[in-house]
Motif scaffolding. Structure first.
Motif, PDB file in Angstrom:
ATOM      1  N   TYR A 113      10.126  27.887  12.801  1.00 59.07           N
ATOM      2  CA  TYR A 113       9.355  26.644  12.615  1.00 59.07           C
ATOM      3  C   TYR A 113       9.961  25.518  13.445  1.00 59.07           C
ATOM      4  O   TYR A 113       9.265  24.726  14.082  1.00 59.07           O
ATOM      5  N   THR A 114      11.323  25.455  13.403  1.00 59.35           N
ATOM      6  CA  THR A 114      12.011  24.420  14.170  1.00 59.35           C
ATOM      7  C   THR A 114      11.712  24.572  15.656  1.00 59.35           C
ATOM      8  O   THR A 114      11.448  23.592  16.362  1.00 59.35           O
ATOM      9  N   VAL A 115      11.749  25.833  16.143  1.00 60.98           N
ATOM     10  CA  VAL A 115      11.490  26.065  17.566  1.00 60.98           C
ATOM     11  C   VAL A 115      10.094  25.582  17.932  1.00 60.98           C
ATOM     12  O   VAL A 115       9.899  24.938  18.971  1.00 60.98           O
ATOM     13  N   VAL A 116       9.122  25.871  17.059  1.00 60.87           N
ATOM     14  CA  VAL A 116       7.747  25.423  17.340  1.00 60.87           C
ATOM     15  C   VAL A 116       7.688  23.900  17.421  1.00 60.87           C
ATOM     16  O   VAL A 116       7.151  23.330  18.377  1.00 60.87           O
ATOM     17  N   HIS A 122       3.286  18.177   4.994  1.00 60.05           N
ATOM     18  CA  HIS A 122       2.115  18.880   4.499  1.00 60.05           C
ATOM     19  C   HIS A 122       2.423  20.333   4.159  1.00 60.05           C
ATOM     20  O   HIS A 122       2.069  20.832   3.102  1.00 60.05           O
ATOM     21  N   TRP A 123       3.137  21.009   5.105  1.00 56.69           N
ATOM     22  CA  TRP A 123       3.447  22.417   4.839  1.00 56.69           C
ATOM     23  C   TRP A 123       4.802  22.593   4.176  1.00 56.69           C
ATOM     24  O   TRP A 123       5.278  23.701   4.053  1.00 56.69           O
ATOM     25  N   GLN A 124       5.433  21.483   3.807  1.00 58.17           N
ATOM     26  CA  GLN A 124       6.760  21.532   3.174  1.00 58.17           C
ATOM     27  C   GLN A 124       7.720  22.438   3.940  1.00 58.17           C
ATOM     28  O   GLN A 124       8.357  23.338   3.388  1.00 58.17           O
ATOM     29  N   LEU A 125       7.808  22.185   5.259  1.00 52.98           N
ATOM     30  CA  LEU A 125       8.599  23.062   6.130  1.00 52.98           C
ATOM     31  C   LEU A 125      10.100  22.963   5.862  1.00 52.98           C
ATOM     32  O   LEU A 125      10.854  23.834   6.243  1.00 52.98           O
ATOM     33  N   ALA A 126      10.519  21.865   5.227  1.00 48.35           N
ATOM     34  CA  ALA A 126      11.949  21.734   4.925  1.00 48.35           C
ATOM     35  C   ALA A 126      12.420  22.905   4.076  1.00 48.35           C
ATOM     36  O   ALA A 126      13.552  23.373   4.213  1.00 48.35           O
ATOM     37  N   ASP A 127      11.522  23.425   3.211  1.00 50.77           N
ATOM     38  CA  ASP A 127      11.883  24.575   2.388  1.00 50.77           C
ATOM     39  C   ASP A 127      12.067  25.840   3.230  1.00 50.77           C
ATOM     40  O   ASP A 127      12.744  26.778   2.829  1.00 50.77           O
ATOM     41  N   ASP A 128      11.452  25.860   4.427  1.00 53.46           N
ATOM     42  CA  ASP A 128      11.586  27.007   5.323  1.00 53.46           C
ATOM     43  C   ASP A 128      12.718  26.816   6.326  1.00 53.46           C
ATOM     44  O   ASP A 128      12.778  27.512   7.336  1.00 53.46           O
ATOM     45  N   GLY A 129      13.582  25.869   6.071  1.00 48.55           N
ATOM     46  CA  GLY A 129      14.765  25.713   6.932  1.00 48.55           C
ATOM     47  C   GLY A 129      14.617  24.739   8.068  1.00 48.55           C
ATOM     48  O   GLY A 129      15.489  24.670   8.939  1.00 48.55           O
ATOM     49  N   VAL A 130      13.542  23.960   8.121  1.00 47.95           N
ATOM     50  CA  VAL A 130      13.436  22.942   9.164  1.00 47.95           C
ATOM     51  C   VAL A 130      14.273  21.735   8.751  1.00 47.95           C
ATOM     52  O   VAL A 130      14.055  21.157   7.687  1.00 47.95           O
ATOM     53  N   PHE A 161      11.619  10.456   5.626  1.00 49.26           N
ATOM     54  CA  PHE A 161      12.262  11.605   4.995  1.00 49.26           C
ATOM     55  C   PHE A 161      11.930  12.911   5.699  1.00 49.26           C
ATOM     56  O   PHE A 161      12.805  13.707   6.002  1.00 49.26           O
ATOM     57  N   TYR A 162      10.664  13.137   5.986  1.00 49.86           N
ATOM     58  CA  TYR A 162      10.231  14.424   6.533  1.00 49.86           C
ATOM     59  C   TYR A 162      10.264  14.497   8.056  1.00 49.86           C
ATOM     60  O   TYR A 162       9.794  15.459   8.637  1.00 49.86           O
ATOM     61  N   LEU A 163      10.802  13.451   8.695  1.00 48.90           N
ATOM     62  CA  LEU A 163      10.887  13.477  10.161  1.00 48.90           C
ATOM     63  C   LEU A 163      11.840  14.585  10.596  1.00 48.90           C
ATOM     64  O   LEU A 163      13.019  14.571  10.249  1.00 48.90           O
ATOM     65  N   PRO A 164      11.368  15.588  11.355  1.00 50.40           N
ATOM     66  CA  PRO A 164      12.256  16.710  11.723  1.00 50.40           C
ATOM     67  C   PRO A 164      13.293  16.278  12.769  1.00 50.40           C
ATOM     68  O   PRO A 164      12.981  15.533  13.694  1.00 50.40           O
ATOM     69  N   THR A 184       4.588  15.294  13.716  1.00 49.14           N
ATOM     70  CA  THR A 184       5.510  16.320  13.188  1.00 49.14           C
ATOM     71  C   THR A 184       5.968  15.980  11.773  1.00 49.14           C
ATOM     72  O   THR A 184       6.192  16.869  10.958  1.00 49.14           O
ATOM     73  N   THR A 185       6.109  14.681  11.481  1.00 44.57           N
ATOM     74  CA  THR A 185       6.512  14.297  10.125  1.00 44.57           C
ATOM     75  C   THR A 185       5.432  14.701   9.122  1.00 44.57           C
ATOM     76  O   THR A 185       5.724  15.304   8.062  1.00 44.57           O
ATOM     77  N   LEU A 186       4.184  14.388   9.489  1.00 43.47           N
ATOM     78  CA  LEU A 186       3.081  14.737   8.583  1.00 43.47           C
ATOM     79  C   LEU A 186       2.988  16.250   8.396  1.00 43.47           C
ATOM     80  O   LEU A 186       2.824  16.744   7.271  1.00 43.47           O
ATOM     81  N   ALA A 187       3.145  16.983   9.509  1.00 42.55           N
ATOM     82  CA  ALA A 187       3.058  18.444   9.434  1.00 42.55           C
ATOM     83  C   ALA A 187       4.159  19.002   8.532  1.00 42.55           C
ATOM     84  O   ALA A 187       3.914  19.864   7.680  1.00 42.55           O
TER      85      ALA A 187
END
Lengths: 569, 569
Positions: free
Chosen positions: A180-183, A234-242, A362-365, A228-231
């Motif tokens: 996810y991070t790579v994307v 929205h998909w709660q990517l932090a839980d997937d290691g982003v 908060f969600y800014l990758p 990217t923050t919204l994405a």
């Protein structure tokens, strides 16, 4: 007089509503634009992201008050952040409270150094960072920073401040990259590069007016941040290691007083000096360029005061070392800032965000920030300059190459110091073996030129020797050899005329050598004359016994000497 | 070719009986004369007296083989002994076996450095020891050595290698002085000073021929050694506390191979470098002076080889660092040495003494040696030079004063390094703010001079600016300021001509500045021209794009530019 030390007095009394409108708009634009990069540069230095925001508030306000550039925007910048990280990690572990303390000490030290240099009017000191050294340093730093962001772009960790350290800590972790991070990272990178290259052109092609297309292109990073923050939310990517920026404490920074032990201050002194010089050079050359465009002037010594107090302010408000930043300044300039008030409005804007809206970040990758840094930093890498310098001068190239290599292999401090020392050594070496030429008269003129390059008239019993360098300790003995060899090779000589048109200084060692030459030529019945001695040099020679002992004369011009000897011959 | 590396081949094939007689006599005289000073300098370095003899045998033979001066005599000298003592006492306790080992390491290192510099033809390196720095260093060392001998002259102990250390260790012991030692020391001192000042005159007055009077005067120290040794033996003064040389092991030195730990080599590297440079400068300047008197030449790079192998020889034969010594060389020269063979004979003489006659030196009082050192060293102290340099140039004086102060207060290394660094810094500072002058035409000539110093013709729409310095990174920005200020202050200007007769170099940073000046003047409709650009500088400019972008022309002479603009105006 008062205005000289408080440049704000030159524009504030004439401030009016039209300027206010322009400045508030520019301030608003800058606020939005510089938040991502401020966070990113704090992370680059190994500090919490919020430190980048803190360092964009009071420091900018101080510069508004005391700086001389009308458009310079002050805050964390990439190079200084890299240097800060390298300096801090040599005295404390990244992430530890000591590391934060050390950042404040570094800011205060570098602020103190800049203010002291300004007060002592030592701005000239920065001249010793030659163009090839700066250019080489920026290129190497650009490469270092780009490599340092590779890990963040892929969601793996790496550390260190030399190329080898970075690569060696990165390689073993590469296989555990986070998809996810790579994307997010690669996508942002691709988007930003495309925006830079084709953005303005495409937007104009679809009918947008130029200034607007320009603004949208520059807002690319803001757009990437929002998307990217919204994405990620929205998909709660932090839980997937982003990796995301996470919780940023809200509220203004507390006043800080890092009165820690003296050994820390000593350990950070040299890094602080280098950070001050590099930051000053970067900021002033940019300020001069922009001032020239609007026919304004900036005063380097007052700039030292302005940047110095900005750094002191950073040290007292939980910040990090700052200087005038290229991208934030250009944004400010292009957004139509008219007076330093625009900077003040941006500072207020960032203060507002820090007080109330940090939750939105908060969600800014982290990967988005890494992509932002990478794209803006790659503009520093200037490979054509390498070729150009090689072509123009081998010794300038040597200084540049050594700076690049040392920066990459040994680190930032070694790079700058090595480059500066080598530049000076090469200059001294060159002046220690001065060019000199026997000259003759260009027929029918009063002009004299090298007998080996031009078709000129000469007389056999008098040699006209033009010395192409100031005479000082490093070349005094070389001069003796040159004259002795000349006399030895031409036994018919009765007169040697030293043409001093290029001699700007004769120091005590060279005076000693001239005395020796005069005495030795006297033994061989050859008279020593001088010609075209400059005013200041002549004034100094008059303070010694040399002119009394001189066997020959001092001619005002080479032509006068020529007349004397050509009629005798 | 072969002769260049073995200068002995230039004279040995032509050697004949008449030369042999002169050389043997000179060798004999030198043997007798230099034994006391060789012992004294070893003691000065904190080494056993016999080391001074060892260092006068093989090193001198190696120099005979490889050196280029016909009269230079090589062995321990005062300054080098002082530096050796300072270096050794920082790594080992005086009197310990480690101290002796370290002396050998120091000799080998300094030999290696000299040979390497010779092989790389880096003799120019020594030029960076400017005249004021050397002169200041000699003066300070003379004072240090004289103070260091005070203890020996009075029979009390003192130690240390800065003035403060010496004085502080001497003072508490002063009251326990030894009366016999004081009589010997003060008596010898008085005798030697009187001999130097009145010896030659008085001896001639009583009818001795000049050369003979000369020789007897020079033999003063030998006479003092013989008399005080006999007196000490006769009255058995050693029992009354008079320090004597004592037992000297007889026989030639054993071959030594000091392969001790690497950390010692590293610790002695910088001292060895300084010893090499100082020794080389002292030796070469003396060699050049004497060679000039006989119209011979010496080759500095081959001298490095000669002195380097001499030091290597010292390191392998239980010696100490050596160089060409002033007093032993002058003795050799005055005694009529014709070829380097005289040095070889002196080396053989000293070897003979070392093998068979060291017992004769048992009762030689240390105080006599101390008086010998003191008298010969005080010739180094050159106070008038201080006044002279102050008068001629403040920055040369500053370099000299700092060298003296640092040498006295902080020690020898700090003195030399501080002096050299300051010399370079002052030179760079001076060149970073170059003198420049607006010039005008001296009426009815093709000659141009400063408008502020001379009564000259000018035109209002063209400024002729003579730049009195090479253009390089340190002054590039200063040039920009100068030109911008000129243009800003004279709105009627249409042409600026930079007269480059004193510009010997334009480096990449300065080229960048010239580009910037050209572009900015273009914006203000002022054309930039160059005049009197030198061949090598022009060749280099042609390698860049600058000449294509230049808005004006390149004139061969200032006069050509003048004709152009004065007819237009």
């Amino acid at each position: 007089m008062f205005k000289r030390y408080f440049p704000i007095l030159t524009w504030l009394p004439h401030y009016h509503k039209r300027l206010l409108g322009a400045d508030v708009l520019a301030g608003l634009i800058v606020t939005v634009m510089v938040i991502p990069q401020s966070l990113a540069y704090a992370l680059l230095a190994g500090l919490p992201a919020v430190v980048g925001l803190y360092a964009s508030i009071l420091p900018q306000l101080m510069y508004t008050l005391l700086g001389t550039s009308r458009t310079l925007a002050v805050g964390p910048v990439a190079i200084i952040a890299l240097m800060t990280g390298a300096a801090l990690s040599s005295v404390a572990a990244p992430g530890s409270p000591d590391y934060l303390q050390a950042a404040l000490v570094l800011s205060l030290l570098s602020g103190g150094i800049l203010v002291a240099m300004g007060a002592l009017r030592m701005g000239f000191f920065s001249n010793f960072l030659s163009h090839p050294v700066i250019s080489g340093f920026l290129t190497a730093s650009g490469i270092l920073i780009a490599v340092s962001q590779l890990g963040s772009l892929m969601g793996v960790s790496s550390s260190g401040f030399t190329l080898v350290e970075r690569v060696m800590t990165l390689l073993p972790n590469l296989s555990s990259f986070n998809p996810y991070t790579v994307v997010i990272g690669a996508g942002t990178l691709f988007f930003l590069v495309a925006m830079r290259r084709y953005g303005k052109k495409s937007l104009r092609a679809i009918g947008l007016p130029t200034p607007f297309a320009d603004l949208i292109t520059k807002a690319g990073p803001v757009f990437a941040v929002v998307v990217t923050t919204l994405a990620t939310w929205h998909w709660q990517l932090a839980d997937d290691g982003v990796a995301v920026v996470g919780t940023i404490p809200s509220g203004l920074p507390a006043l800080s007083f890092p009165w820690v032990d003296a050994s820390l201050w000593r350990a950070l002194l040299i890094p602080a000096l280098l950070i001050s010089l590099v930051g000053f050079v970067e900021s002033v050359s940019m300020g001069q360029m922009l001032a020239a465009k609007r026919r304004q002037r900036i005063s380097p010594n007052q700039e030292l005061i302005g940047l110095g107090t900005a750094n002191l302010a950073a040290g007292f408000t939980s910040g990090m070392p700052v200087t005038g930043g290229l991208s934030r300044t250009v944004i400010n300039y292009d957004a139509g800032a008219q007076t330093p008030a625009a900077g003040a409005f941006a500072a207020l804007g960032i203060a507002l965000v820090t007080m109330a809206f940090t939750g939105w970040l908060f969600y800014l990758p982290i990967a988005t920030l890494a992509a932002t840094i990478t794209v803006s930093i790659l503009t520093l890498v200037d490979i054509p300059m390498l070729r150009q310098t090689w072509h123009y001068s081998r010794s300038d190239f040597a200084a540049m190459a050594v700076t690049i290599l040392l920066t990459l292999v040994e680190g930032i401090e070694a790079g700058i110091i090595g480059g500066v020392v080598l530049s000076i050594a090469l200059f001294l070496y060159r002046t220690s073996r001065p060019h000199s030429a026997l000259v003759g008269r260009v027929p029918d003129t009063e002009h004299f030129r090298n007998i080996e390059r031009h078709d000129v008239e000469t007389v056999s019993h008098a040699a006209l020797l033009r010395i192409d360098e100031s005479l000082y300790f490093a070349n005094a003995r070389y001069l003796e050899d040159t004259v002795y060899n000349l006399v030895a090779s031409r036994p018919e000589l009765e007169h040697v005329v030293l043409i001093c048109s290029a001699v700007n200084l004769i120091d005590a060692s060279a005076l000693e050598s001239l005395d020796a030459i005069n005495a030795r030529l006297k033994d061989s019945d050859v008279k020593l004359h001088l010609a075209e001695v400059k005013g200041p040099v002549m004034d100094q020679l008059k303070k010694s016994d040399f002119l009394d002992a001189l066997t020959g004369r001092v001619f005002l011009s080479t032509y006068a000497a020529w007349r004397e000897f050509s009629k005798a011959g």
